[in-house]
Scaffold this motif. Structure first.
Motif, PDB file in Angstrom:
ATOM      1  N   TYR A  70      -9.656   5.437  -5.736  1.00 30.86           N
ATOM      2  CA  TYR A  70     -10.057   4.467  -4.580  1.00 30.86           C
ATOM      3  C   TYR A  70     -11.356   3.865  -4.896  1.00 30.86           C
ATOM      4  O   TYR A  70     -12.363   4.740  -5.092  1.00 30.86           O
ATOM      5  CB  TYR A  70      -9.970   4.995  -3.286  1.00 30.86           C
TER       6      TYR A  70
ATOM      7  N   THR B 233       0.809  -1.201  -0.102  1.00 30.90           N
ATOM      8  CA  THR B 233       0.045   0.163  -0.016  1.00 30.90           C
ATOM      9  C   THR B 233       1.088   1.375   0.056  1.00 30.90           C
ATOM     10  O   THR B 233       1.951   1.121   0.586  1.00 30.90           O
ATOM     11  CB  THR B 233      -0.988  -0.051   1.355  1.00 30.90           C
TER      12      THR B 233
ATOM     13  N   HIS C  74      -4.241  10.740  -0.097  1.00 25.31           N
ATOM     14  CA  HIS C  74      -5.131   9.641   0.290  1.00 25.31           C
ATOM     15  C   HIS C  74      -5.437   9.841   1.726  1.00 25.31           C
ATOM     16  O   HIS C  74      -4.721   9.891   2.662  1.00 25.31           O
ATOM     17  CB  HIS C  74      -4.349   8.329   0.069  1.00 25.31           C
TER      18      HIS C  74
ATOM     19  N   PRO D 139      -6.311   7.712   5.148  1.00 24.72           N
ATOM     20  CA  PRO D 139      -5.603   6.480   5.674  1.00 24.72           C
ATOM     21  C   PRO D 139      -6.642   5.330   5.294  1.00 24.72           C
ATOM     22  O   PRO D 139      -7.718   5.080   5.059  1.00 24.72           O
ATOM     23  CB  PRO D 139      -5.798   6.660   7.004  1.00 24.72           C
TER      24      PRO D 139
ATOM     25  N   THR E  20       4.245   5.021   3.757  1.00 25.89           N
ATOM     26  CA  THR E  20       3.160   6.282   3.982  1.00 25.89           C
ATOM     27  C   THR E  20       4.165   7.642   4.041  1.00 25.89           C
ATOM     28  O   THR E  20       5.050   7.819   4.999  1.00 25.89           O
ATOM     29  CB  THR E  20       2.714   6.197   5.445  1.00 25.89           C
TER      30      THR E  20
ATOM     31  N   LYS F 277       4.022  -1.500   3.260  1.00 19.80           N
ATOM     32  CA  LYS F 277       3.268  -0.150   3.150  1.00 19.80           C
ATOM     33  C   LYS F 277       4.259   1.044   3.259  1.00 19.80           C
ATOM     34  O   LYS F 277       5.151   0.790   4.092  1.00 19.80           O
ATOM     35  CB  LYS F 277       2.200  -0.140   4.502  1.00 19.80           C
TER      36      LYS F 277
ATOM     37  N   GLU G  47       0.331   5.399   0.716  1.00 14.05           N
ATOM     38  CA  GLU G  47      -0.498   6.606   1.251  1.00 14.05           C
ATOM     39  C   GLU G  47       0.503   7.837   1.260  1.00 14.05           C
ATOM     40  O   GLU G  47       1.473   7.629   1.762  1.00 14.05           O
ATOM     41  CB  GLU G  47      -1.134   6.222   2.528  1.00 14.05           C
TER      42      GLU G  47
ATOM     43  N   LYS H 135      -6.814   4.420   1.998  1.00 13.23           N
ATOM     44  CA  LYS H 135      -7.439   4.304   0.892  1.00 13.23           C
ATOM     45  C   LYS H 135      -6.377   4.808  -0.323  1.00 13.23           C
ATOM     46  O   LYS H 135      -6.885   5.277  -1.054  1.00 13.23           O
ATOM     47  CB  LYS H 135      -8.629   5.586   0.937  1.00 13.23           C
ATOM     48  N   GLY H 136      -5.212   4.365   0.072  1.00 17.66           N
ATOM     49  CA  GLY H 136      -4.259   4.525  -1.098  1.00 17.66           C
ATOM     50  C   GLY H 136      -4.125   3.380  -1.996  1.00 17.66           C
ATOM     51  O   GLY H 136      -4.865   2.328  -1.654  1.00 17.66           O
TER      52      GLY H 136
END
Length: 179
Positions: free
Chosen positions: A176, A53, A60, A62, A146, A144, A55, A64-65
């Motif tokens: 998304y 993921t 985006h 949280p 971020t 992930k 983000e 929803k990336g």
């Protein structure tokens, strides 16, 4: 607290170096727009897990990336390459801190980046980034990533051996679509 054995300390150093190499390679593949190199080259996907993921705070929400290599590729396909809206990208990490817990790890870093969107002034920024890693059969991979905040400033120009840009392509951005 029990003291680590020499083997455990060596393994930790090797793991930390492998994690730093993974993120360097990811950044290196994202960087381009000069000397014929395209920004956002797809080999960057090699450093992500299949379900990774991405983000970006402010872009985006949280959770929803883009998730998974297919969505990340779709997300990147909108922006990158000489015919896209974001043909010039230079990004790198500095000041990394890594904590390893078995086959997972977290890396905190500061990211320096300069980007040039078409028909806009170039932007330079510093942001903080948090990466979650997992150990795979192929080594450490990003599960992930971020971008958690920072700041930007505009600059007047990008100079150097920049790629000559073709006419922009019509592209549809990734959105998304829910789980």
């Amino acid at each position: 607290m029990a003291q680590k054995t020499l083997e455990e300390r060596i393994q930790e150093l090797e793991d930390k170096q492998a994690i730093k190499d993974c993120f360097f390679n990811f950044h290196y593949a994202c960087t381009g727009g000069f000397t014929g190199k395209q920004a956002g080259r797809m080999e960057a996907l090699d450093y992500l897990t299949d379900d990774a993921t991405i983000e970006v705070l402010g872009l985006h929400e949280p959770g929803k990336g883009p998730r998974g290599k297919e969505q990340v590729k779709e997300y990147w396909d909108f922006y990158y390459g000489d015919a896209g809206p974001l043909p010039f990208v230079f990004q790198t990490s500095v000041n990394e801190k890594i904590e390893i817990d078995g086959d997972t790890a977290v890396e905190w870093s500061n990211m320096l980046w300069m980007v040039g969107f078409r028909d806009e002034k170039p932007v330079m920024g510093l942001s903080q980034r948090v990466n979650d890693y997992v150990r795979t059969e192929d080594g450490w991979k990003i599960k992930k990533t971020t971008m958690v905040g920072g700041f930007t400033t505009t600059i007047d120009t990008l100079d150097g051996a920049l790629n000559e840009l073709p006419e922009p392509e019509a592209r549809t951005p990734w959105t998304y679509k829910g789980d």
